[in-house]
Write an enzyme that holds these catalytic residues in place. Structure first.
Site, PDB file in Angstrom:
ATOM      1  N   THR A 121       0.824  -1.212   0.000  1.00 36.34           N
ATOM      2  CA  THR A 121       0.000   0.000   0.000  1.00 36.34           C
ATOM      3  C   THR A 121       0.859   1.263   0.000  1.00 36.34           C
ATOM      4  N   GLY A 123       2.560  -3.169   8.358  1.00 33.63           N
ATOM      5  CA  GLY A 123       2.750  -3.439   9.770  1.00 33.63           C
ATOM      6  C   GLY A 123       4.217  -3.723  10.085  1.00 33.63           C
ATOM      7  N   GLU A 179      -6.206  -5.961   3.776  1.00 29.84           N
ATOM      8  CA  GLU A 179      -6.291  -7.132   2.900  1.00 29.84           C
ATOM      9  C   GLU A 179      -7.409  -6.983   1.896  1.00 29.84           C
TER      10      GLU A 179
HETATM   11  C1  LIG Z   1      -0.650 -10.891   8.638  1.00 27.03           C
HETATM   12  C2  LIG Z   1      -1.777 -11.764   8.913  1.00 27.03           C
HETATM   13  C3  LIG Z   1      -1.378 -13.170   9.060  1.00 27.03           C
HETATM   14  C4  LIG Z   1      -2.222 -14.175   8.991  1.00 27.03           C
HETATM   15  C5  LIG Z   1      -3.658 -13.932   8.925  1.00 27.03           C
HETATM   16  C6  LIG Z   1      -4.281 -14.151  10.199  1.00 27.03           C
HETATM   17  C7  LIG Z   1      -4.909 -13.217  10.811  1.00 27.03           C
HETATM   18  C8  LIG Z   1      -4.912 -11.802  10.396  1.00 27.03           C
HETATM   19  C9  LIG Z   1      -4.642 -10.973  11.557  1.00 27.03           C
HETATM   20  C10 LIG Z   1      -4.155  -9.768  11.487  1.00 27.03           C
HETATM   21  C11 LIG Z   1      -3.776  -9.148  10.215  1.00 27.03           C
HETATM   22  C12 LIG Z   1      -2.569  -8.291  10.486  1.00 27.03           C
HETATM   23  C13 LIG Z   1      -2.249  -7.322   9.707  1.00 27.03           C
HETATM   24  C14 LIG Z   1      -3.011  -6.993   8.471  1.00 27.03           C
HETATM   25  C15 LIG Z   1      -2.087  -7.153   7.305  1.00 27.03           C
HETATM   26  C16 LIG Z   1      -2.663  -6.418   6.160  1.00 27.03           C
HETATM   27  C17 LIG Z   1      -1.993  -6.416   5.011  1.00 27.03           C
HETATM   28  C18 LIG Z   1      -2.507  -5.692   3.864  1.00 27.03           C
HETATM   29  O1  LIG Z   1      -3.502  -5.011   3.891  1.00 27.03           O
HETATM   30  S1  LIG Z   1      -1.572  -5.969   2.455  1.00 27.03           S
HETATM   31  C19 LIG Z   1      -2.329  -4.982   1.221  1.00 27.03           C
HETATM   32  C20 LIG Z   1      -3.678  -5.548   0.848  1.00 27.03           C
HETATM   33  N1  LIG Z   1      -4.166  -4.859  -0.299  1.00 27.03           N
HETATM   34  C21 LIG Z   1      -5.169  -5.343  -1.031  1.00 27.03           C
HETATM   35  O2  LIG Z   1      -5.779  -6.359  -0.732  1.00 27.03           O
HETATM   36  C22 LIG Z   1      -5.490  -4.569  -2.275  1.00 27.03           C
HETATM   37  C23 LIG Z   1      -6.859  -4.947  -2.817  1.00 27.03           C
HETATM   38  N2  LIG Z   1      -6.858  -4.818  -4.269  1.00 27.03           N
HETATM   39  C24 LIG Z   1      -6.624  -5.920  -5.070  1.00 27.03           C
HETATM   40  O3  LIG Z   1      -6.398  -7.031  -4.639  1.00 27.03           O
HETATM   41  C25 LIG Z   1      -6.690  -5.682  -6.549  1.00 27.03           C
HETATM   42  O4  LIG Z   1      -6.430  -4.333  -6.835  1.00 27.03           O
HETATM   43  C26 LIG Z   1      -8.082  -6.044  -7.119  1.00 27.03           C
HETATM   44  C27 LIG Z   1      -8.273  -7.522  -6.978  1.00 27.03           C
HETATM   45  C28 LIG Z   1      -9.161  -5.287  -6.386  1.00 27.03           C
HETATM   46  C29 LIG Z   1      -8.144  -5.641  -8.562  1.00 27.03           C
HETATM   47  O5  LIG Z   1      -6.976  -6.111  -9.167  1.00 27.03           O
HETATM   48  P1  LIG Z   1      -6.757  -5.832 -10.710  1.00 27.03           P
HETATM   49  O6  LIG Z   1      -5.358  -6.167 -11.060  1.00 27.03           O
HETATM   50  O7  LIG Z   1      -7.258  -4.477 -11.039  1.00 27.03           O
HETATM   51  O8  LIG Z   1      -7.632  -6.964 -11.328  1.00 27.03           O
HETATM   52  P2  LIG Z   1      -9.051  -6.822 -12.007  1.00 27.03           P
HETATM   53  O9  LIG Z   1     -10.113  -6.384 -11.070  1.00 27.03           O
HETATM   54  O10 LIG Z   1      -8.864  -6.041 -13.267  1.00 27.03           O
HETATM   55  O11 LIG Z   1      -9.292  -8.358 -12.337  1.00 27.03           O
HETATM   56  C30 LIG Z   1      -8.490  -8.987 -13.344  1.00 27.03           C
HETATM   57  C31 LIG Z   1      -8.605 -10.462 -13.155  1.00 27.03           C
HETATM   58  O12 LIG Z   1      -7.731 -10.849 -12.091  1.00 27.03           O
HETATM   59  C32 LIG Z   1      -8.425 -11.623 -11.150  1.00 27.03           C
HETATM   60  N3  LIG Z   1      -7.797 -11.414  -9.854  1.00 27.03           N
HETATM   61  C33 LIG Z   1      -7.717 -10.277  -9.158  1.00 27.03           C
HETATM   62  N4  LIG Z   1      -7.051 -10.486  -8.002  1.00 27.03           N
HETATM   63  C34 LIG Z   1      -6.709 -11.807  -7.994  1.00 27.03           C
HETATM   64  C35 LIG Z   1      -6.013 -12.638  -7.067  1.00 27.03           C
HETATM   65  N5  LIG Z   1      -5.559 -12.166  -5.886  1.00 27.03           N
HETATM   66  N6  LIG Z   1      -5.824 -13.917  -7.390  1.00 27.03           N
HETATM   67  C36 LIG Z   1      -6.312 -14.405  -8.544  1.00 27.03           C
HETATM   68  N7  LIG Z   1      -7.006 -13.690  -9.488  1.00 27.03           N
HETATM   69  C37 LIG Z   1      -7.180 -12.396  -9.183  1.00 27.03           C
HETATM   70  C38 LIG Z   1      -9.827 -11.092 -11.217  1.00 27.03           C
HETATM   71  O13 LIG Z   1     -10.715 -12.032 -10.668  1.00 27.03           O
HETATM   72  C39 LIG Z   1      -9.986 -10.921 -12.702  1.00 27.03           C
HETATM   73  O14 LIG Z   1     -10.234 -12.169 -13.286  1.00 27.03           O
HETATM   74  P3  LIG Z   1     -11.235 -12.269 -14.523  1.00 27.03           P
HETATM   75  O15 LIG Z   1     -10.672 -11.368 -15.585  1.00 27.03           O
HETATM   76  O16 LIG Z   1     -12.561 -11.798 -14.036  1.00 27.03           O
HETATM   77  O17 LIG Z   1     -11.222 -13.711 -14.897  1.00 27.03           O
HETATM   78  C1  FAD Z   2      -4.856  -2.088  10.353  1.00 24.48           C
HETATM   79  C2  FAD Z   2      -4.299  -2.043   8.937  1.00 24.48           C
HETATM   80  C3  FAD Z   2      -3.180  -2.793   8.643  1.00 24.48           C
HETATM   81  C4  FAD Z   2      -2.649  -2.742   7.353  1.00 24.48           C
HETATM   82  N1  FAD Z   2      -1.511  -3.465   7.074  1.00 24.48           N
HETATM   83  C5  FAD Z   2      -0.973  -3.373   5.827  1.00 24.48           C
HETATM   84  C6  FAD Z   2       0.233  -4.078   5.520  1.00 24.48           C
HETATM   85  O1  FAD Z   2       0.804  -4.762   6.377  1.00 24.48           O
HETATM   86  N2  FAD Z   2       0.748  -3.955   4.265  1.00 24.48           N
HETATM   87  C7  FAD Z   2       0.152  -3.188   3.293  1.00 24.48           C
HETATM   88  O2  FAD Z   2       0.664  -3.116   2.178  1.00 24.48           O
HETATM   89  N3  FAD Z   2      -1.017  -2.519   3.552  1.00 24.48           N
HETATM   90  C8  FAD Z   2      -1.575  -2.603   4.787  1.00 24.48           C
HETATM   91  N4  FAD Z   2      -2.742  -1.937   5.062  1.00 24.48           N
HETATM   92  C9  FAD Z   2      -3.364  -1.081   4.022  1.00 24.48           C
HETATM   93  C10 FAD Z   2      -4.638  -1.710   3.497  1.00 24.48           C
HETATM   94  O3  FAD Z   2      -4.330  -2.803   2.690  1.00 24.48           O
HETATM   95  C11 FAD Z   2      -5.398  -0.631   2.709  1.00 24.48           C
HETATM   96  O4  FAD Z   2      -5.840   0.341   3.631  1.00 24.48           O
HETATM   97  C12 FAD Z   2      -6.596  -1.220   1.972  1.00 24.48           C
HETATM   98  O5  FAD Z   2      -6.144  -2.001   0.889  1.00 24.48           O
HETATM   99  C13 FAD Z   2      -7.539  -0.123   1.441  1.00 24.48           C
HETATM  100  O6  FAD Z   2      -6.844   0.790   0.610  1.00 24.48           O
HETATM  101  P1  FAD Z   2      -6.872   2.355   0.971  1.00 24.48           P
HETATM  102  O7  FAD Z   2      -6.632   2.506   2.421  1.00 24.48           O
HETATM  103  O8  FAD Z   2      -5.968   3.038   0.032  1.00 24.48           O
HETATM  104  O9  FAD Z   2      -8.386   2.789   0.688  1.00 24.48           O
HETATM  105  P2  FAD Z   2      -8.914   3.221  -0.766  1.00 24.48           P
HETATM  106  O10 FAD Z   2      -8.483   2.220  -1.762  1.00 24.48           O
HETATM  107  O11 FAD Z   2      -8.574   4.649  -0.993  1.00 24.48           O
HETATM  108  O12 FAD Z   2     -10.485   3.069  -0.548  1.00 24.48           O
HETATM  109  C14 FAD Z   2     -11.171   4.061   0.214  1.00 24.48           C
HETATM  110  C15 FAD Z   2     -12.644   3.791   0.019  1.00 24.48           C
HETATM  111  O13 FAD Z   2     -12.970   4.033  -1.349  1.00 24.48           O
HETATM  112  C16 FAD Z   2     -13.970   3.109  -1.790  1.00 24.48           C
HETATM  113  N5  FAD Z   2     -13.465   2.391  -2.960  1.00 24.48           N
HETATM  114  C17 FAD Z   2     -12.176   2.257  -3.346  1.00 24.48           C
HETATM  115  N6  FAD Z   2     -12.082   1.549  -4.479  1.00 24.48           N
HETATM  116  C18 FAD Z   2     -13.348   1.219  -4.817  1.00 24.48           C
HETATM  117  C19 FAD Z   2     -13.927   0.473  -5.904  1.00 24.48           C
HETATM  118  N7  FAD Z   2     -13.176  -0.106  -6.860  1.00 24.48           N
HETATM  119  N8  FAD Z   2     -15.277   0.336  -5.917  1.00 24.48           N
HETATM  120  C20 FAD Z   2     -16.040   0.881  -4.952  1.00 24.48           C
HETATM  121  N9  FAD Z   2     -15.555   1.598  -3.906  1.00 24.48           N
HETATM  122  C21 FAD Z   2     -14.230   1.760  -3.856  1.00 24.48           C
HETATM  123  C22 FAD Z   2     -14.239   2.165  -0.612  1.00 24.48           C
HETATM  124  O14 FAD Z   2     -15.352   2.649   0.109  1.00 24.48           O
HETATM  125  C23 FAD Z   2     -12.997   2.327   0.254  1.00 24.48           C
HETATM  126  O15 FAD Z   2     -13.250   2.104   1.633  1.00 24.48           O
HETATM  127  C24 FAD Z   2      -3.280  -1.952   6.355  1.00 24.48           C
HETATM  128  C25 FAD Z   2      -4.427  -1.207   6.660  1.00 24.48           C
HETATM  129  C26 FAD Z   2      -4.944  -1.251   7.952  1.00 24.48           C
HETATM  130  C27 FAD Z   2      -6.166  -0.443   8.287  1.00 24.48           C
END
Ligand SMILES: CC/C=C\C/C=C\C/C=C\C/C=C\CC/C=C/C(=O)SCCNC(=O)CCNC(=O)[C@H](O)C(C)(C)COP(=O)(O)OP(=O)(O)OC[C@H]1O[C@@H](n2cnc3c(N)ncnc32)[C@H](O)[C@@H]1OP(=O)(O)O
Ligand code: FAD
Length: 621
Positions: free
Chosen positions: A114, A153, A398
């Site tokens: 992110t 994190g 996530e």
């Molecule tokens: C650390 C935790 C440990 C263990 C877990 C246990 C407990 C948890 C406890 C605590 C957690 C602790 C900390 C939190 C840690 C947090 C970390 C993070 O947040 S990391 C960052 C996370 N960020 C995201 O998740 C971003 C979300 N966005 C996306 O994933 C993509 O942008 C999105 C999928 C929305 C769109 O991707 P895009 O490339 O634009 O694809 P598009 O929509 O155009 O689709 C194209 C095509 O691809 C397919 N697809 C998309 N994603 C996937 C995938 N992951 N795998 C497989 N295929 C995928 C999609 O379906 C599409 O397919 P079709 O064309 O429709 O066939």
């Molecule tokens: C506690 C915590 C731990 C995290 N840990 C990690 C980590 O370890 N590593 C890491 O890389 N990231 C981490 N993140 C970041 C996290 O993955 C992002 O916050 C998350 O993916 C959302 O992206 P953003 O914050 O940029 O929100 P944005 O993408 O800006 O979204 C903001 C709002 O816009 C709207 N929106 C956005 N896109 C769309 C769409 N396509 N359609 C409709 N509505 C939409 C939704 O309402 C969304 O809530 C963490 C976040 C938190 C809160």
């Protein structure tokens, strides 16, 4: 299973009692103290795992729940994202190089994706990794302010390594998002390496024990061997090769965490909140149910049962669904490792959908548990605020829940479109290949099969109607992107209906698998209550096409209310069955011994504000 049920070695429990009970209480600490205290416990946890030879995943998870009650430590991103990504995306050589060091905690890593300006839209991320064949290095750079990495994190102060997701450039061509192993800090001084600007992003809604951080690259070079090269390679001369058609393999870490979040965050969080609220409701006596009779347990009020028992049923449902989700993840992931990637789209869809559906329901449910506990529910002593702020983060990290539901909906539209072209669906969407029966089989018996069929009907109808509405929007001249956006509310609801049906089906299958008739009967009551509440809360979905009529809805409501009194005698036993140790619960209201008032008074007297200090006395004069 070494520790299940609290067989924790004495000194660790003593440490936990000290940290939580007799010693400085989490609730009385500042953010910095909480962070430092968490690091102390991380070190203790690592030593105990070595001392007691803890390798079993379930044992470690149980112990983690004691060492870090209702909080995430830096071990979360390290063991939950950094190590799995190395294993899933690294070549054999890279795995051998980094995984042993990471597993011995000689290096501590996080997952850095992110940015300040982008989180959801991964393809919009801006950090670049440009290959230089002369030095055989990737030069990582943050080209804009919005490209600064933000949120990972452990990034702020703790981790010295990270998996960085960056756009790969070779000879000016953008190859898209790829994972890179980056050393962030000196292993000797722990200072950030030259070319890196790092720090903590500041206080948050929760996650006080984790230093979520920022990272800015200033033309920072890493060796060519640091791009994870299981599926794609960059040769010394800059040639790019890949072994997979699916560019989403680099998104693998996100699927893993989403699959784990269902059980670890939603399931555990809601089950703990129900344990606290139901035990407290059995302790708390208030008001007058009958003239000249003693004050009743508040759990005897029907409204209190109506608040809590559907959440208890939901907690069991999410718990079972989370177990199933983990099973599916590891099964499909093993298939992928053997080159069979056919089920990856379904895994992505169901993990996205269930992560969103269960974390939303759990957040709502935990807050409802808190509200059911009156004033003491509002006290930090209840443990409920901490459970809430940590669980609700799962609605955002996530993959933000709305976006995840839309990913699930995208898969459902693809499947439904395929069915119309003669393709037979399988797995969690096999029901979309069946003819939608409009005949409702619900009777006053409310068998689990008839209830599951009602949710199947609702999901199939809403998916069909979402698909037809999408086609109408396009037929009326909207381009595909606008049609999708103009249909996105309907699409998210169809995805929720699919996940709801999936959860009811899992619960039904668990009940049917139980052999002990007494347990089977009690779980059947919970599954019935889960389904009946789902029908009542979404009644519009069930009567819209005439599937249910008003008389049947009245039967639903009557059965729902009668189940409350049937479940009442077993309610406390049902939460005791989760087997949370008091230290894992972190709640004075939810203590196993029920000794609430005495411990609440003891706890309050320890609060720092009660320490006699001249400054405060002077202020108060
Ligand atoms: C650390 C935790 C440990 C263990 C877990 C246990 C407990 C948890 C406890 C605590 C957690 C602790 C900390 C939190 C840690 C947090 C970390 C993070 O947040 S990391 C960052 C996370 N960020 C995201 O998740 C971003 C979300 N966005 C996306 O994933 C993509 O942008 C999105 C999928 C929305 C769109 O991707 P895009 O490339 O634009 O694809 P598009 O929509 O155009 O689709 C194209 C095509 O691809 C397919 N697809 C998309 N994603 C996937 C995938 N992951 N795998 C497989 N295929 C995928 C999609 O379906 C599409 O397919 P079709 O064309 O429709 O066939
Ligand atoms: C506690 C915590 C731990 C995290 N840990 C990690 C980590 O370890 N590593 C890491 O890389 N990231 C981490 N993140 C970041 C996290 O993955 C992002 O916050 C998350 O993916 C959302 O992206 P953003 O914050 O940029 O929100 P944005 O993408 O800006 O979204 C903001 C709002 O816009 C709207 N929106 C956005 N896109 C769309 C769409 N396509 N359609 C409709 N509505 C939409 C939704 O309402 C969304 O809530 C963490 C976040 C938190 C809160």
């Amino acid at each position: 299973m070494l520790f299940k049920g609290g067989g924790l070695p004495h000194e660790s429990l003593a440490l936990q009692e000290k940290l939580f009970g007799a010693g400085p209480d989490y609730n009385f600490m500042t953010r910095i103290e909480r962070f430092k205290n968490s690091l102390v416990r991380v070190q203790h946890f690592i030593r105990c795992c070595a001392r007691y030879n803890l390798h079993d995943h379930a044992d470690k998870k149980w112990f983690e729940g004691v060492a870090f009650p209702n909080e995430v430590s830096v071990l979360g991103p390290h063991s939950g994202m950094f190590i799995p990504t190395l294993k899933e995306q690294g070549s054999e050589e890279q795995i051998q190089k980094w995984v042993p060091q990471a597993e011995k905690h000689q290096i501590m890593g996080t997952y850095i994706q992110t940015e300040l300006g982008h989180g959801t839209f991964v393809r919009g991320l801006e950090t670049t990794a440009t290959y230089d064949p002369k030095t055989e290095e990737f030069i990582l750079n943050s080209p804009t302010l919005t490209s600064i990495k933000w949120w990972p994190g452990g990034l702020g102060r703790t981790c010295n390594f990270g998996i960085v997701m960056a756009l790969l450039y070779i000879d000016g061509k953008n190859y898209g998002m790829h994972p890179f192993v980056v050393q962030l800090r000196s292993l000797k001084t722990h200072e950030p390496l030259p070319g890196l600007t790092m720090g903590d992003i500041g206080p948050k809604f929760g996650f006080d024990t984790v230093d979520n951080g920022y990272l800015q690259f200033n033309h920072f070079g890493i060796p060519r061997e640091n791009m994870l090269m299981k599926y794609c390679q960059v040769l010394k001369n800059g040639t790019y090769t890949k072994q997979t058609r699916n560019p989403k393999f680099s998104y693998g870490a996100m699927i893993f965490v989403r699959s784990m979040v269902v059980y670890e965050v939603a399931g555990q969080g809601l089950a703990k909140a129900c344990t606290i609220a139901i035990r407290y409701s059995a302790i708390r006596r208030q008001s007058e149910l009958k003239k000249s009779r003693p004050e009743p347990q508040i759990l005897d009020y029907q409204t209190q049962q109506y608040k809590l028992f559907p959440l208890l049923a939901l907690a069991y449902a999410v718990w079972f669904t989370g177990v199933r989700m983990k099973e599916i993840y590891f099964m499909v992931n093993n298939e992928i490792k053997q080159g069979h990637t056919e089920r990856l789209p379904e895994l992505h869809a169901i993990s996205s959908g269930l992560k969103a559906f269960t974390t939303s329901m759990a957040s709502w449910g935990i807050e409802r548990c808190r509200l059911a506990c009156g004033g003491h529910g509002y006290s930090a002593a209840s443990g409920l605020p901490k459970i809430y702020v940590n669980a609700t983060g799962g609605c955002t990290y996530e993959g933000e829940n709305t976006v995840m539901l839309l990913q699930c909906a995208r898969f459902l539209m693809n499947i439904y479109g395929g069915v119309k072209n003669g393709r037979r669906p399988s797995g969690s969407v096999n029901y979309l290949g069946e003819r939608i029966s409009s005949r409702c089989t619900l009777t006053s018996e409310f068998t689990l099969k008839s209830l599951a069929d009602a949710f199947k009907h609702r999901a199939a109808r809403m998916i069909k109607e979402a698909s037809e509405r999408l086609n109408r929007l396009q037929a009326s001249g909207n381009d595909p992107e606008d049609s999708w956006n103009l249909n996105s509310v309907v699409l998210t609801k169809a995805a929720e209906a699919h996940c709801h049906y999936y959860m009811v089906l899992v619960f039904e299958s668990v009940v049917e698998s139980v052999e002990d008739n007494c347990v089977k009967d009690i779980l059947r009551q919970l599954c019935q209550l889960l389904a009946l509440c789902g029908i009542q809360e979404n009644s519009g979905d069930f009567i819209q096409d005439g599937f249910l009529n008003n008389d049947q809805l009245e039967l639903v409501k009557q059965k729902q209310l009668s189940l409350l009194s049937e479940i009442r005698p077993n309610a406390v036993l049902l939460v005791d069955a989760f087997e949370f140790h008091d230290v894992q619960l972190g709640s004075i209201l939810g203590r196993f011994d029920g000794n609430v008032y005495e411990n609440l008074f003891k706890w309050a007297k320890k609060t720092p504000l009660n320490k006699p200090e001249d400054l405060i006395h002077r202020l108060l004069r």
